[in-house]
Design a protein around this motif. Sequence first.
Motif, mmCIF file in Angstrom:
data_model
loop_
_atom_site.group_PDB
_atom_site.id
_atom_site.type_symbol
_atom_site.label_atom_id
_atom_site.label_comp_id
_atom_site.label_asym_id
_atom_site.label_seq_id
_atom_site.Cartn_x
_atom_site.Cartn_y
_atom_site.Cartn_z
ATOM 1 N N UNK A 242 2.587 -5.934 -2.510
ATOM 2 C CA UNK A 242 1.080 -6.097 -3.046
ATOM 3 C C UNK A 242 0.951 -4.681 -2.988
ATOM 4 N N UNK A 243 0.201 -3.588 -4.320
ATOM 5 C CA UNK A 243 -0.294 -2.357 -4.037
ATOM 6 C C UNK A 243 0.204 -1.393 -4.529
ATOM 7 N N UNK B 101 0.993 -1.652 -0.074
ATOM 8 C CA UNK B 101 0.280 0.276 -0.042
ATOM 9 C C UNK B 101 1.038 1.317 -0.098
ATOM 10 N N UNK B 102 1.752 1.338 0.359
ATOM 11 C CA UNK B 102 2.699 2.285 0.732
ATOM 12 C C UNK B 102 2.839 2.831 -0.773
ATOM 13 N N UNK C 66 5.167 -10.245 -6.651
ATOM 14 C CA UNK C 66 4.663 -9.427 -6.739
ATOM 15 C C UNK C 66 3.490 -9.305 -7.333
ATOM 16 N N UNK C 67 2.410 -8.310 -6.717
ATOM 17 C CA UNK C 67 1.123 -8.471 -7.484
ATOM 18 C C UNK C 67 0.249 -6.578 -7.326
ATOM 19 N N UNK D 36 1.296 -6.131 -13.142
ATOM 20 C CA UNK D 36 1.389 -5.007 -13.590
ATOM 21 C C UNK D 36 1.637 -3.874 -13.912
ATOM 22 N N UNK D 37 1.887 -2.724 -13.570
ATOM 23 C CA UNK D 37 1.888 -1.211 -14.638
ATOM 24 C C UNK D 37 3.652 -1.236 -14.682
ATOM 25 N N UNK D 38 4.238 -0.534 -15.463
ATOM 26 C CA UNK D 38 4.871 -0.139 -15.471
ATOM 27 C C UNK D 38 5.481 1.189 -17.088
ATOM 28 N N UNK D 39 5.582 2.348 -16.438
ATOM 29 C CA UNK D 39 5.599 3.868 -16.864
ATOM 30 C C UNK D 39 5.727 4.525 -16.290
#
Length: 433
Positions: free
Chosen positions: A203-204, A181-182, A229-230, A255-258
Amino acid sequence: MRKQTVSLCVTYTLALLVALAGSMKATGLRHGFNSNSSRIFNIISFGAVGNGIEDDSQALVSAWRAACAVPRATLLVPSDFQFLVSPVTLQGPCNSKLVLQIEGTILAALTTRNSLKSNIFQWLNFKWLNSFTIQGSGIVNGQWSQFRNLSLIHQNSTIPPAALRPTVVRFYSSYNILVRDIQIVDSPQCHLKFDSCRWIRVKNVTIFSPEVTPNTDGIHLQNTRDVEIRKSNIGCGDDCISIQTGCSNIHIKNINCNPGHGISIGGLGRGDSLACVSNVLVDSVNVQNALSGVRIKTWQGGIGTVKNITFTNIKVSNVKTPIMIDQFYCDQSSCHNKTDAVSISDITYQGITGTYSYEPIRFACSDSVPCTGLNLINVHLIPVNWWQYKREAFCWKSYGAAWGPVEPLSAGCLERSNNRLIKILTKPHNYTC
């Protein structure tokens, strides 16, 4: 009479509750706490100011030591404050199920002259922990810009530039770790690093630094096994997720990588070293505005193996090279040609779709240790602009097959596996992964 009876019952009940509360209080005092709240260690209570100007490092360390000694404790970094912290090591072993609850902001303080002498410098360094959690809605801010200015000041120094830029959050030799979450932002180097760890869950989380920041990997894994890793968003100036030697049983999903350099295994084998990576699954990842989508990179001269890797359901948009294996990796002005190479085998690319800005696929494998067992399944890659020239896939010493609909058709450049020929071509090594 009836009212009097009810009144006596109420009075008796209240007296009983008061007596029980007193008994619980006395018992709690004997054990050092009297309620769940006594397991919460607020950094403010240990002298932290939280104004973003005064150094709160000692308060953090003191709160950590107190919480570490209590089972199921929570070290609280409260909201609405900014805590300036110099490099610290927060180590165990601690009592079970310790939680670092970050609701406010932790800011990286500039390093001292003595700190700059270390080339393995970390900022928040966690070590020797078991069953530990970092969570909350707060922010860990590495303040990249101030370290950039520091690098410019010391550019003529004998201290290497990388030593001036710390990794923000690093775990060493720790087990059963959860980070959720962080936000971790503006790291001078790696944002979140796991070294020699096991049973890791992320996570998150949100990780971000500008595209122009060098070597700012989002999540960096080294000698670490059993990782999940989610559901995280990562943008940085290097690999969104970097998997290095000694890693196995890695599961990455949603995962979003951008922006960034995509999901990378390596570089492996630098300095003729042994490198071993196995059993990696990367599933349901979106990569945008990136140098690479999914890649494996190794240095010439290294030895070891990369095997049993699956990339599936990968969507790319405006990615320079979506699929890449590079056994001639070199991040210097020049590198010497060497015949040894890290072996790469049993790699599957399934459901890789989207747009590229330079070339769709690049398999540059070693002459002496060819890539084997490469599988392309349902791959559809087109130029980012419809009018752009469609480049062909590049294959060199790469053995495998393309299955199902595959675009570009040049992905068929993979050579059919000939086990006898590959055995003749492959240079034998005496090593064990």
